[in-house]
Design a protein around this motif. Structure first.
Motif, short mmCIF file in Angstrom:
data_model
loop_
_atom_site.label_atom_id
_atom_site.label_comp_id
_atom_site.label_asym_id
_atom_site.label_seq_id
_atom_site.Cartn_x
_atom_site.Cartn_y
_atom_site.Cartn_z
N UNK A 1 -14.75 -49.94 63.39
CA UNK A 1 -14.96 -51.38 63.62
C UNK A 1 -13.69 -52.07 64.09
N UNK A 2 -13.86 -53.20 64.88
CA UNK A 2 -13.05 -53.95 65.62
C UNK A 2 -13.11 -55.29 65.11
N UNK A 3 -14.00 -55.49 63.96
CA UNK A 3 -14.07 -57.18 63.81
C UNK A 3 -15.12 -57.72 64.54
N UNK A 4 -15.25 -59.05 64.37
CA UNK A 4 -16.36 -59.83 65.08
C UNK A 4 -17.79 -59.78 64.48
N UNK A 5 -18.78 -60.40 65.29
CA UNK A 5 -20.16 -60.32 64.87
C UNK A 5 -20.73 -59.13 64.52
N UNK A 6 -20.48 -57.85 65.47
CA UNK A 6 -21.20 -56.91 65.22
C UNK A 6 -20.66 -55.73 64.00
N UNK A 7 -19.32 -55.88 63.73
CA UNK A 7 -18.85 -55.14 62.81
C UNK A 7 -19.31 -55.18 61.31
N UNK A 8 -19.85 -56.47 60.83
CA UNK A 8 -20.18 -56.34 59.47
C UNK A 8 -21.42 -55.52 59.22
N UNK A 9 -22.52 -55.66 59.96
CA UNK A 9 -23.55 -54.61 59.65
C UNK A 9 -23.06 -53.09 59.99
N UNK A 10 -22.07 -53.01 60.77
CA UNK A 10 -21.95 -51.58 60.79
C UNK A 10 -20.98 -50.77 59.67
N UNK A 11 -19.95 -52.05 59.24
CA UNK A 11 -19.58 -51.53 58.02
C UNK A 11 -20.28 -51.23 56.70
N UNK A 12 -21.38 -52.08 56.65
CA UNK A 12 -22.30 -52.17 55.59
C UNK A 12 -23.32 -50.89 55.75
N UNK A 13 -23.48 -50.47 57.03
CA UNK A 13 -24.39 -49.21 57.18
C UNK A 13 -23.72 -47.87 56.87
N UNK A 14 -22.46 -48.08 57.51
CA UNK A 14 -21.51 -46.90 57.18
C UNK A 14 -21.35 -46.70 55.61
N UNK A 15 -21.32 -47.63 55.01
CA UNK A 15 -20.98 -47.40 53.37
C UNK A 15 -22.12 -47.11 52.73
N UNK A 16 -23.53 -47.63 53.07
CA UNK A 16 -24.75 -47.11 52.83
C UNK A 16 -24.87 -45.58 52.92
N UNK A 17 -24.45 -45.24 54.16
CA UNK A 17 -24.86 -43.69 54.52
C UNK A 17 -23.61 -42.78 54.27
N UNK A 18 -22.71 -43.31 53.59
CA UNK A 18 -21.36 -42.66 53.21
C UNK A 18 -20.82 -41.86 54.39
N UNK A 19 -20.61 -42.81 55.35
CA UNK A 19 -19.94 -42.41 56.61
C UNK A 19 -18.57 -42.89 56.50
N UNK A 20 -17.51 -42.03 56.81
CA UNK A 20 -16.18 -42.60 56.95
C UNK A 20 -15.88 -43.75 57.92
N UNK A 21 -15.01 -44.79 57.45
CA UNK A 21 -14.93 -45.69 58.06
C UNK A 21 -13.49 -46.11 58.25
N UNK A 22 -13.22 -46.57 59.71
CA UNK A 22 -11.75 -47.16 59.89
C UNK A 22 -12.06 -48.50 60.51
N UNK A 23 -11.30 -49.32 60.12
CA UNK A 23 -11.07 -50.77 60.56
C UNK A 23 -9.86 -51.09 61.25
N UNK A 24 -9.82 -51.85 62.41
CA UNK A 24 -8.77 -52.35 63.33
C UNK A 24 -9.06 -53.80 63.28
#
Length: 356
Positions: free
Chosen positions: A98-121
């Motif tokens: 995720x690169x921040x902004x409106x879209x990234x928060x739901x992506x971060x939360x969904x990745x954590x829920x599904x145990x998908x590795x997450x990278x933040x820029x």
């Protein structure tokens, strides 16, 4: 490997996303890339145009102060998280970035829920709300500037387009001047307020048109599509464009630039050695002034507050700068490569390692 890249709302998020997507394909041609954005913002046009599939989630504005949007935030966030979970369940990515902004928060939360590795820029010196959250959910955090304070941060720089990162301005100058109808014997000031334009910058620069003309300074003025106007007729070329697709040519035509100091702009203009007069956006949390600080301290740029940018200030400060070739050369040398231009591949490698 399947990668989901989340970012949208502005060019500040989508430009590094696309640069990273291109780097991923160069480094690992078999990688499958899907992007996550909103239907309403800039990403809905430019990501499909770049050839990448785009999935949608509802936009979730993150209010900076108590208001009606804050009361609606929990419901909006739940809906956006559900939409992001649906995308992850269908795409089944090996890693989310995720690169921040409106879209990234739901992506971060969904990745954590599904145990998908997450990278933040994080693109700015001062991190936004979304990435403050995201950085707490992963150890894979990349920043554009060395003094950005986030947990687990690694300084990689800001991914920018290869056409800019590899640009030889001197070699392209004749082509660039011809493309915009500019003369080779008079200096050129490039003016840009970013992808949406900046009304205050436009007013001040247009008001100084006679001062530019009297000094023999040409202007290439990118106003933003919503602000496009008639070019003043002064006898010296003054080119007005609503939008420029080929910023490599705009940078190559210019001897200096007057611009906002979003992270993408700071990285690009300093990277190509273009002397800059930075006018930070007067709203937000002050990140734009901080973005430009290293370039200014190195001698590669000047900074003026938005409220102080007047036609008279431009006549007294910017016009003389354009006429001082030695000063311009020194500023360009000071700015060049101050910020790394290989962040796209550094971040791509971080994503590939996180997902492997």
């Amino acid at each position: 490997m399947r990668v989901l890249l989340a970012g949208g709302g502005s060019a500040g998020h989508t430009s590094p996303l696309l640069a990273t997507a291109d780097a991923l394909q160069r480094l690992s041609p078999e990688v499958e890339i899907t992007c996550l954005g909103t239907r309403e913002r800039i990403e809905a046009q430019i990501i499909p145009a770049a050839g990448y599939p785009l999935e949608f989630v509802p936009s979730v504005p993150l209010p900076r102060r108590p208001n009606a949007d804050l009361a609606r935030l929990p419901g909006r966030l739940r809906a956006a998280r559900r939409a992001a979970l649906d995308v992850i369940d269908r795409i089944r990515p090996d890693v989310v970035c995720g690169f921040g902004g409106f879209v990234s928060v739901p992506a971060y939360l969904a990745a954590r829920k599904r145990h998908v590795p997450l990278v933040v820029h994080e693109g700015n010196t001062v991190p936004g709300i979304a990435n403050k959250l995201g950085a707490r959910l992963t150890e894979h955090v990349a920043t554009s500037f060395p003094d950005t304070r986030l947990p687990h941060a690694t300084y990689v720089g800001l991914p920018i387009r290869r056409m800019i990162a590899t640009l030889d301005r001197a070699a392209r100058r004749d082509e660039a001047l011809a493309a915009y109808g500019l003369r080779p014997d008079q200096p050129v000031l490039l003016v840009t307020g970013g992808s949406q334009g900046a009304a205050s910058i436009n007013r001040a620069v247009l008001g100084a048109a006679s001062s530019f003309a009297s000094a023999g300074v040409q202007v290439l003025h990118v106003t933003g599509r919503a602000h496009e106007t008639q070019a003043p007729e002064t006898g010296v070329p003054y080119v007005v464009l609503g939008y420029v697709e080929r910023m490599d040519l705009a940078y190559s035509a210019a001897d200096a630039v007057l611009c906002r100091s979003g992270s993408n702009t700071v990285t690009e203009v300093s990277g190509v050695g273009l002397p800059a007069v930075f006018v930070p956006l007067p709203i937000g949390n002050g990140e734009q002034a901080l973005n430009a600080r290293a370039v200014i301290e190195a001698g590669g740029g000047l900074l003026v507050e938005d409220a102080s940018l007047t036609s008279d200030w431009i006549a007294a400060n910017v016009v003389p700068l354009l006429l001082d070739s030695e000063r311009l050369a020194a500023m360009g040398t000071a700015a060049a490569h101050l910020i790394p231009l290989d962040a796209d591949e550094k971040l791509a490698r971080m994503i590939l390692e996180a997902g492997s």
